[in-house]
Design a protein around this motif. Structure first.
Motif, mmCIF file in Angstrom:
data_model
loop_
_atom_site.group_PDB
_atom_site.id
_atom_site.type_symbol
_atom_site.label_atom_id
_atom_site.label_comp_id
_atom_site.label_asym_id
_atom_site.label_seq_id
_atom_site.Cartn_x
_atom_site.Cartn_y
_atom_site.Cartn_z
ATOM 1 N N TYR A 1 0.849 -1.190 0.000
ATOM 2 C CA TYR A 1 0.000 0.000 0.000
ATOM 3 C C TYR A 1 0.889 1.244 0.000
ATOM 4 N N ARG A 2 0.641 2.149 -0.947
ATOM 5 C CA ARG A 2 1.392 3.401 -1.035
ATOM 6 C C ARG A 2 0.539 4.531 -0.480
ATOM 7 N N LEU A 3 1.074 5.242 0.487
ATOM 8 C CA LEU A 3 0.327 6.337 1.104
ATOM 9 C C LEU A 3 0.193 7.510 0.149
ATOM 10 N N ALA A 4 -0.771 8.384 0.446
ATOM 11 C CA ALA A 4 -0.999 9.560 -0.395
ATOM 12 C C ALA A 4 0.259 10.409 -0.477
ATOM 13 N N ASP A 5 0.536 10.887 -1.695
ATOM 14 C CA ASP A 5 1.679 11.773 -1.910
ATOM 15 C C ASP A 5 1.393 12.623 -3.140
ATOM 16 N N ALA A 6 2.404 13.285 -3.648
ATOM 17 C CA ALA A 6 2.213 14.176 -4.794
ATOM 18 C C ALA A 6 1.725 13.431 -6.030
ATOM 19 N N SER A 7 1.948 12.116 -6.062
ATOM 20 C CA SER A 7 1.531 11.324 -7.227
ATOM 21 C C SER A 7 0.075 10.890 -7.177
ATOM 22 N N GLY A 8 -0.577 11.071 -6.019
ATOM 23 C CA GLY A 8 -1.982 10.686 -5.940
ATOM 24 C C GLY A 8 -2.387 10.291 -4.544
ATOM 25 N N PRO A 9 -3.652 9.888 -4.373
ATOM 26 C CA PRO A 9 -4.154 9.477 -3.053
ATOM 27 C C PRO A 9 -3.578 8.123 -2.648
ATOM 28 N N GLY A 10 -3.832 7.744 -1.402
ATOM 29 C CA GLY A 10 -3.380 6.441 -0.948
ATOM 30 C C GLY A 10 -4.025 5.335 -1.763
ATOM 31 N N ARG A 11 -3.233 4.326 -2.124
ATOM 32 C CA ARG A 11 -3.791 3.262 -2.963
ATOM 33 C C ARG A 11 -3.042 1.950 -2.745
ATOM 34 N N THR A 12 -3.806 0.857 -2.855
ATOM 35 C CA THR A 12 -3.208 -0.473 -2.791
ATOM 36 C C THR A 12 -2.669 -0.844 -4.162
ATOM 37 N N ASP A 13 -1.692 -1.733 -4.184
ATOM 38 C CA ASP A 13 -1.179 -2.239 -5.460
ATOM 39 C C ASP A 13 -2.266 -3.043 -6.167
ATOM 40 N N THR A 14 -2.091 -3.180 -7.456
ATOM 41 C CA THR A 14 -3.067 -3.953 -8.242
ATOM 42 C C THR A 14 -2.570 -5.377 -8.496
ATOM 43 N N SER A 15 -1.481 -5.745 -7.867
ATOM 44 C CA SER A 15 -0.967 -7.118 -7.968
ATOM 45 C C SER A 15 -1.121 -7.811 -6.620
ATOM 46 N N TYR A 16 -1.143 -9.150 -6.674
ATOM 47 C CA TYR A 16 -1.450 -9.933 -5.480
ATOM 48 C C TYR A 16 -0.444 -11.058 -5.286
ATOM 49 N N TYR A 17 -0.325 -11.502 -4.035
ATOM 50 C CA TYR A 17 0.430 -12.719 -3.739
ATOM 51 C C TYR A 17 -0.541 -13.888 -3.806
ATOM 52 N N ASP A 18 -0.302 -14.791 -4.763
ATOM 53 C CA ASP A 18 -1.278 -15.869 -4.962
ATOM 54 C C ASP A 18 -0.675 -17.267 -4.924
ATOM 55 N N LEU A 19 0.571 -17.394 -4.454
ATOM 56 C CA LEU A 19 1.198 -18.708 -4.368
ATOM 57 C C LEU A 19 1.575 -19.032 -2.921
ATOM 58 N N LEU A 20 1.340 -20.274 -2.518
ATOM 59 C CA LEU A 20 1.734 -20.694 -1.178
ATOM 60 C C LEU A 20 3.250 -20.647 -1.030
ATOM 61 N N ALA A 21 3.951 -21.080 -2.068
ATOM 62 C CA ALA A 21 5.420 -21.097 -2.026
ATOM 63 C C ALA A 21 5.959 -19.732 -2.441
ATOM 64 N N SER A 22 5.705 -18.725 -1.622
ATOM 65 C CA SER A 22 6.193 -17.381 -1.917
ATOM 66 C C SER A 22 6.656 -16.721 -0.628
ATOM 67 N N GLU A 23 7.340 -15.600 -0.775
ATOM 68 C CA GLU A 23 7.896 -14.902 0.381
ATOM 69 C C GLU A 23 6.824 -14.307 1.284
ATOM 70 N N SER A 24 5.584 -14.252 0.819
ATOM 71 C CA SER A 24 4.507 -13.654 1.619
ATOM 72 C C SER A 24 3.835 -14.652 2.559
ATOM 73 N N ARG A 25 4.261 -15.908 2.526
ATOM 74 C CA ARG A 25 3.546 -16.952 3.282
ATOM 75 C C ARG A 25 3.530 -16.667 4.784
ATOM 76 N N LEU A 26 4.620 -16.114 5.311
ATOM 77 C CA LEU A 26 4.662 -15.817 6.745
ATOM 78 C C LEU A 26 3.613 -14.775 7.120
ATOM 79 N N ALA A 27 3.431 -13.763 6.260
ATOM 80 C CA ALA A 27 2.401 -12.749 6.506
ATOM 81 C C ALA A 27 1.024 -13.406 6.529
ATOM 82 N N SER A 28 0.778 -14.313 5.591
ATOM 83 C CA SER A 28 -0.509 -15.015 5.548
ATOM 84 C C SER A 28 -0.733 -15.823 6.815
ATOM 85 N N PHE A 29 0.288 -16.571 7.210
ATOM 86 C CA PHE A 29 0.179 -17.422 8.394
ATOM 87 C C PHE A 29 -0.096 -16.584 9.639
ATOM 88 N N PHE A 30 0.657 -15.493 9.797
ATOM 89 C CA PHE A 30 0.490 -14.643 10.968
ATOM 90 C C PHE A 30 -0.887 -13.978 10.981
#
Length: 236
Positions: A180-209
């Protein structure tokens, strides 16, 4: 392991700890900088990320467990690092992707990374568990140190629990966004348009927690992709 391999591993541990011992000091508010350039002119990168912070905390705990630093030194270093972390600007309880270690200001753009937050949350819980274990061992022999360790554990868990992972979660897809990128000169706060969709990825710990904490439903785990492969002729 053999004596030779044990000596090798301890040598690696000492040299690894030397990085944190040398650089995660007063100049960097007791936080581990991202890297040091050794080629041409030696130069410390005076910036750090949530992943670096978590690694620095666990390196300090491990240095004590391996006998490289005293209990007092470990407790003091962790306490000072946590004090610096607690003073950092946050969003929804999350630290930003990068901070200047000399003035503790977030580097632009201010960005919350799902992966970095998961790494830090896991490290904070591991630190708390290690401190609680030491606290049990020292309650009668070193009560003054035990009480400081108990305080460190409480603060570590509070930082992890303070992260709201729900705002990084897309309920329709049941997946986490990259960040998530906070509001700045480039625009309002916005989430990315890409997702973590694989179990075998670096985001798994975030999912588990996040599931364990109750920020997202358990069904999210089963929306993470798993490839079916053949192992010795059996589908796995």
């Amino acid at each position: 392991p053999t004596r030779r391999s044990s000596d090798l591993l301890m040598d690696v541990a000492r040299r690894t700890w030397e990085y944190f011992e040398t650089l995660a000091g007063p100049e960097n508010h007791w936080l581990a900088p991202d890297n040091v350039q050794e080629d041409r002119v030696p130069r410390v990168a005076h910036r750090t990320s949530p992943t670096n912070l978590g690694l620095g905390l666990l390196a300090t705990l491990s240095a004590h467990d391996l006998g490289l630093i005293s209990l007092e030194d470990m407790t003091e270093r962790v306490d000072r690092a946590l004090t610096s972390i607690e003073g950092l600007e946050r969003h929804e309880g999350h630290l930003f992707n990068w901070y200047d270690t000399q003035n503790l200001t977030p580097l632009l753009p201010r960005y919350v990374s799902t992966v970095d937050s998961g790494n830090l949350a896991g490290a904070l819980l591991a630190l708390a568990a290690g401190c609680r274990e030491l606290d049990k061992q020292l309650q009668f022999s070193r009560p003054e140190i035990a009480s400081r360790l108990a305080d460190v554990a409480v603060r570590s868990v509070a930082l992890a629990d303070g992260m709201n992972f729900a705002f990084l979660y897309e309920p329709e897809r049941q997946l986490f966004v990259i960040g998530y990128r906070l509001a700045d000169a480039s625009g309002p706060g916005r989430t990315d348009t890409s997702y973590y969709d694989l179990l075998a990825s670096e985001s798994r710990l975030a999912s588990f927690f996040a599931i364990a904490k109750g920020d997202v439903p358990q069904s999210h785990w089963f929306h993470l992709g798993r490839l079916v492969v053949s192992v010795a002729g059996a589908p796995t």
